[in-house]
Design an enzyme around this catalytic site. Sequence first.
Site, PDB file in Angstrom:
ATOM      1  CB  CYS A  93      15.338  53.229 -15.401  1.00  0.00           C
ATOM      2  SG  CYS A  93      15.625  53.187 -17.167  1.00  0.00           S
ATOM      3  CG  HIS A 112      17.976  50.797 -13.453  1.00  0.00           C
ATOM      4  ND1 HIS A 112      17.217  49.910 -14.168  1.00  0.00           N
ATOM      5  CD2 HIS A 112      18.473  51.695 -14.349  1.00  0.00           C
ATOM      6  CE1 HIS A 112      17.236  50.262 -15.455  1.00  0.00           C
ATOM      7  NE2 HIS A 112      17.990  51.330 -15.588  1.00  0.00           N
ATOM      8  CG  ASN A 162      18.619  49.873 -18.860  1.00  0.00           C
ATOM      9  OD1 ASN A 162      17.533  49.639 -18.336  1.00  0.00           O
ATOM     10  ND2 ASN A 162      19.189  51.064 -18.820  1.00  0.00           N
TER      11      ASN A 162
END
Length: 325
Positions: free
Chosen positions: A119, A252, A282
């Site tokens: 990520c 993020h 996500n």
Amino acid sequence: MRRYSRITGTGSYLPPRRLTNADLAAELAAKGVETSDEWIVERTGIRARHFAAPDVTTSDLGAQAARQALEAASIPASDIDLIIVATSTPDMVFPSAACILQNKLGIGGCAAFDVQAVCSGFVYALTVADSMIQTGAANKALVIGAEVFSRILDFSDRTTCVLFGDGAGAVVLEASDTPGILASDLHADGKHVGILCVPGTVSGGQVLGDPVLKMDGQAVFKLAVGVLEDAARATLAKAGKTEADIDWLIPHQANIRIMQSTAKKLKLPMDKVVVTVDQHGNTSAASIPLALDAWVRNGKIKKGDTLMLEGVGGGFTWGAVLLDF
Ligand code: UT7
């Protein structure tokens, strides 16, 4: 004269299949897995995510986002001399998604490779591209975050499968006499491998291990909140700036509660934080460029705004990039 790099165009792509929490809960219920819109919204802020069709790959999503970024930058694909794709879900073991994507854009010849930092991948890739532009190794780069995380989810594990989605975001980064990217700060600590991983691999024609995402959510949550503050402060210090100079924080997009606590620690109001986790879930390395492009296209991020991009994820990896848009 010092060379800098500057974002000259952004783009993104979401596969058309959109599942709300209720849609996903209904699909999971049919498999005996219980969850609810209420739980997902309250614990994460996620309301919907997109899943790619089975025959669609990371390079397909990335190529669509790249085409949009090239259009926004008003340059032909043939001007690009560097492609970096941040992904943990490449099309194949090898070659890289970047090489496959390069072929889809029809621009053979330029350097192309993947960056694997989960990520944090996009901030890693952006920092590498910035460094290559500063040294003269590249002039016009495509930096892409693209993922099909739906392929590595265990749909019998409700603690993880409701959190992730698929998508891609891209930027064109060009050499410039003025910044551009002001500073960046990257880190990793491999002792945390086990709290967020896909512990499988290919060997002797077989899949070894368990190739689906495993996460200790609370351990990741606690680490994320601390390192996101540290990375933002370190990056500001390198650039000689303070929190007050940030027009937009683009963290993020994993969990709205992580973003809220990062904003609070940095004394930033939530109306300076870009939030797309509600609509995308996500999307790992794609989440930051997807969020950036959404806010550029809705007119909220304007030329000259100072942006703090922050990633955190498996590895454990984390980092930040401060830039003038
Ligand atoms: O991209 C990399 C970065 N990743 C992250 O940043 C993720 C960080 N972690 C998180 O976002 C949160 O830890 C989660 C969203 C993953 C979990 O939230 P939490 O508030 O830490 O929940 P929990 O794990 O403590 O679970 C609370 C309860 C449990 O039930 P009991 O034991 O209290 O009875 C879980 O079984 O919620 C239950 N639960 C669910 N219930 C309904 C867990 N997942 C679900 C679900 N639906 N999907």
